[in-house]
Design a protein around this motif. Structure first.
Motif, mmCIF file in Angstrom:
data_model
loop_
_atom_site.group_PDB
_atom_site.id
_atom_site.type_symbol
_atom_site.label_atom_id
_atom_site.label_comp_id
_atom_site.label_asym_id
_atom_site.label_seq_id
_atom_site.Cartn_x
_atom_site.Cartn_y
_atom_site.Cartn_z
ATOM 1 N N SER A 48 0.740 -1.191 0.080
ATOM 2 C CA SER A 48 -0.037 0.144 0.014
ATOM 3 C C SER A 48 0.982 1.251 -0.021
ATOM 4 N N MET A 49 0.336 2.177 -0.832
ATOM 5 C CA MET A 49 1.306 3.314 -0.695
ATOM 6 C C MET A 49 0.209 4.798 -0.558
ATOM 7 N N SER A 50 0.952 5.710 0.256
ATOM 8 C CA SER A 50 0.002 6.771 0.451
ATOM 9 C C SER A 50 0.672 7.633 -0.511
ATOM 10 N N ILE A 51 -0.750 8.394 -0.977
ATOM 11 C CA ILE A 51 -0.345 9.504 -2.064
ATOM 12 C C ILE A 51 0.261 10.888 -1.175
ATOM 13 N N PRO A 52 1.241 11.295 -1.591
ATOM 14 C CA PRO A 52 1.669 12.452 -0.824
ATOM 15 C C PRO A 52 0.539 13.599 -1.498
ATOM 16 N N GLU A 53 0.675 14.321 -0.012
ATOM 17 C CA GLU A 53 -0.423 15.765 -0.141
ATOM 18 C C GLU A 53 -1.656 15.222 -0.466
ATOM 19 N N THR A 54 -2.271 14.215 -0.066
ATOM 20 C CA THR A 54 -3.567 13.839 0.143
ATOM 21 C C THR A 54 -3.781 12.627 1.316
ATOM 22 N N ASN A 55 -4.993 12.616 1.550
ATOM 23 C CA ASN A 55 -5.231 11.454 2.360
ATOM 24 C C ASN A 55 -5.451 10.045 2.071
ATOM 25 N N ASP A 56 -5.239 9.835 0.808
ATOM 26 C CA ASP A 56 -5.700 8.697 0.017
ATOM 27 C C ASP A 56 -4.470 7.669 -0.361
ATOM 28 N N SER A 57 -4.759 6.488 -0.513
ATOM 29 C CA SER A 57 -3.725 5.547 -0.621
ATOM 30 C C SER A 57 -4.151 4.586 -1.785
ATOM 31 N N VAL A 58 -3.246 4.085 -2.484
ATOM 32 C CA VAL A 58 -3.178 2.947 -3.428
ATOM 33 C C VAL A 58 -2.616 1.723 -3.134
ATOM 34 N N GLU A 59 -3.319 0.867 -3.111
ATOM 35 C CA GLU A 59 -2.979 -0.684 -2.834
ATOM 36 C C GLU A 59 -2.630 -1.199 -4.369
ATOM 37 N N LEU A 60 -1.188 -1.442 -4.191
ATOM 38 C CA LEU A 60 -0.845 -2.114 -5.508
ATOM 39 C C LEU A 60 -0.683 -3.425 -5.396
ATOM 40 N N TYR A 61 -1.216 -3.957 -6.335
ATOM 41 C CA TYR A 61 -1.058 -5.523 -6.381
ATOM 42 C C TYR A 61 -0.134 -5.958 -7.650
ATOM 43 N N ILE A 62 1.023 -6.435 -7.305
ATOM 44 C CA ILE A 62 2.168 -6.326 -8.364
ATOM 45 C C ILE A 62 2.245 -7.692 -8.989
ATOM 46 N N PHE A 63 2.071 -7.876 -10.202
ATOM 47 C CA PHE A 63 1.852 -9.305 -10.697
ATOM 48 C C PHE A 63 3.260 -9.542 -11.330
ATOM 49 N N ASP A 64 4.069 -10.154 -10.760
ATOM 50 C CA ASP A 64 5.680 -10.367 -11.312
ATOM 51 C C ASP A 64 5.562 -11.484 -11.928
ATOM 52 N N THR A 65 5.926 -11.139 -13.348
ATOM 53 C CA THR A 65 5.735 -12.265 -14.305
ATOM 54 C C THR A 65 6.748 -13.013 -14.443
ATOM 55 N N ALA A 66 6.954 -14.026 -15.468
ATOM 56 C CA ALA A 66 7.974 -14.856 -16.105
ATOM 57 C C ALA A 66 8.474 -13.888 -17.067
ATOM 58 N N GLY A 67 9.713 -13.858 -17.213
ATOM 59 C CA GLY A 67 10.250 -13.314 -18.594
ATOM 60 C C GLY A 67 10.490 -14.340 -19.732
ATOM 61 N N GLU A 76 -0.130 -14.461 -19.056
ATOM 62 C CA GLU A 76 -0.917 -13.700 -19.573
ATOM 63 C C GLU A 76 -2.588 -13.768 -19.414
ATOM 64 N N LYS A 77 -2.781 -15.039 -19.046
ATOM 65 C CA LYS A 77 -4.035 -15.582 -18.759
ATOM 66 C C LYS A 77 -4.447 -15.376 -17.161
ATOM 67 N N MET A 78 -3.218 -14.875 -16.503
ATOM 68 C CA MET A 78 -3.513 -14.821 -15.031
ATOM 69 C C MET A 78 -3.806 -13.408 -14.874
ATOM 70 N N TRP A 79 -3.414 -12.663 -15.708
ATOM 71 C CA TRP A 79 -3.284 -10.884 -15.371
ATOM 72 C C TRP A 79 -4.783 -10.493 -15.160
ATOM 73 N N GLY A 80 -5.617 -10.866 -15.639
ATOM 74 C CA GLY A 80 -7.047 -10.050 -15.985
ATOM 75 C C GLY A 80 -6.777 -8.655 -16.502
ATOM 76 N N GLN A 81 -7.540 -7.726 -16.145
ATOM 77 C CA GLN A 81 -7.441 -6.235 -16.683
ATOM 78 C C GLN A 81 -6.407 -5.510 -15.926
ATOM 79 N N PRO A 82 -5.262 -5.285 -16.646
ATOM 80 C CA PRO A 82 -4.082 -4.455 -15.869
ATOM 81 C C PRO A 82 -4.668 -2.994 -15.438
ATOM 82 N N SER A 83 -4.229 -2.377 -14.341
ATOM 83 C CA SER A 83 -4.741 -0.967 -14.152
ATOM 84 C C SER A 83 -3.375 -0.141 -14.386
ATOM 85 N N VAL A 84 -2.264 -0.786 -14.278
ATOM 86 C CA VAL A 84 -0.874 0.275 -14.848
ATOM 87 C C VAL A 84 -0.038 -1.091 -15.167
ATOM 88 N N VAL A 85 1.023 -0.378 -15.823
ATOM 89 C CA VAL A 85 2.277 -1.343 -16.342
ATOM 90 C C VAL A 85 3.593 -1.043 -16.065
#
Ligand SMILES: Nc1nc2c(ncn2[C@@H]2O[C@H](COP(=O)(O)OP(=O)(O)OP(=O)(O)O)[C@@H](O)[C@H]2O)c(=O)[nH]1
Ligand SMILES: *[C@@H]1O[C@H](CO)[C@@H](O)[C@H](O)[C@H]1NC(C)=O
Ligand SMILES: CC(=O)N[C@H]1CO[C@H](CO)[C@@H](O)[C@@H]1O
Ligand SMILES: [Mg+2]
Length: 193
Positions: A48-67, A76-85
């Motif tokens: 979880s990361m707090s966003i500077p200058e706000t009271n908000d946070s973003v929880e990052l679910y990091i999909f560390d994939t095989a190269g 690819e079948k396990m990603w689903g819909q990505p939010s950020v890359v």
């Protein structure tokens, strides 16, 4: 106070340091794996990361994939819909940089045409004497692709948070923009203009 959750897809050639980077980030620098252990599928890390200058946070679910290409399709079948890359290469390997466009295309194929926030990470900045990819070249390509560029060293614990913070901030900014649009479009019954 808003808590968002984002799916962060981590891609790039084998052995560029994706697992090292994500583990350093999630363990706050206490865990650097010196010996290479290939990732065979997808490893999920959460932070979880707090966003500077706000009271908000973003929880990052990091999909560390095989190269490794042999595993990539299953991943690819396990990603689903990505939010950020997050696309990773190694500054000491031109091949790994040249692969980035292919990795990015692959992730974008899952995005239904939506423009996702993304970062390009040049890993192993400690190996400067073996540099094959100039910072300016990587930066220019990133800019063309709408990605933020960061150089890191998982080994030296340098800058490992920066790419993830920038992703969390970009995702949060996207949320704020959309929210403002909706607020502007909303009808206010007390407003009799
Ligand atoms: N010198 C140096 N070595 C690093 C750095 N980051 C990772 N390594 C080493 O590079 C090797 C590969 O790192 P991994 O993180 O396992 O690579 P990966 O991208 O996850 O590889 P796959 O799972 O096969 O896709 C390991 O031996 C790490 O110790 C770095 O910043 N500097
Ligand atoms: C964050 O929360 C505190 C306490 O509720 C409040 O005083 C402050 O104005 C908030 N900050 C922002 C940027 O919303
Ligand atoms: C793909 C590649 O060149 N990987 C290298 C990354 O850096 C590690 C550590 O310096 C090397 O052992 C790998 O060969
Ligand atoms: Mg790995």
């Amino acid at each position: 106070m808003v808590k968002l959750r984002a799916r962060c897809i981590l891609v790039g050639d084998a052995a560029v340091g994706k697992s090292a980077l994500s583990q350093m980030f999630c363990s706050d620098g206490s865990h650097f794996q010196k010996n290479y252990t290939m990732t065979a599928g997808v490893e999920l890390l959460v932070k979880s990361m707090s966003i500077p200058e706000t009271n908000d946070s973003v929880e990052l679910y990091i999909f560390d994939t095989a190269g490794r290409e042999t595993f990539a399709e299953t991943c690819e079948k396990m990603w689903g819909q990505p939010s950020v890359v997050c696309v990773v290469f190694e500054i000491s390997s031109l091949d790994s940089f040249n692969s980035c466009s292919r990795w990015l295309e692959r992730v974008r194929a899952h995005c239904n045409g939506l423009q996702l926030p993304g970062v390009l990470v040049g890993n192993k900045s400690d190996l400067a004497s073996r540099r094959e990819v100039e910072t300016a070249v990587a930066q220019e390509w990133a800019r063309e692709q709408g990605l933020q560029y960061h150089e890191t060293s998982a080994k030296e614990m340098e800058n490992c948070d920066a790419p993830f913070l920038s992703l969390a901030q970009a995702f949060h900014a996207m949320y704020q923009d959309r929210r403002q649009i909706i607020q502007r479009l909303s009808w206010d019954p007390t407003d009799h203009q």
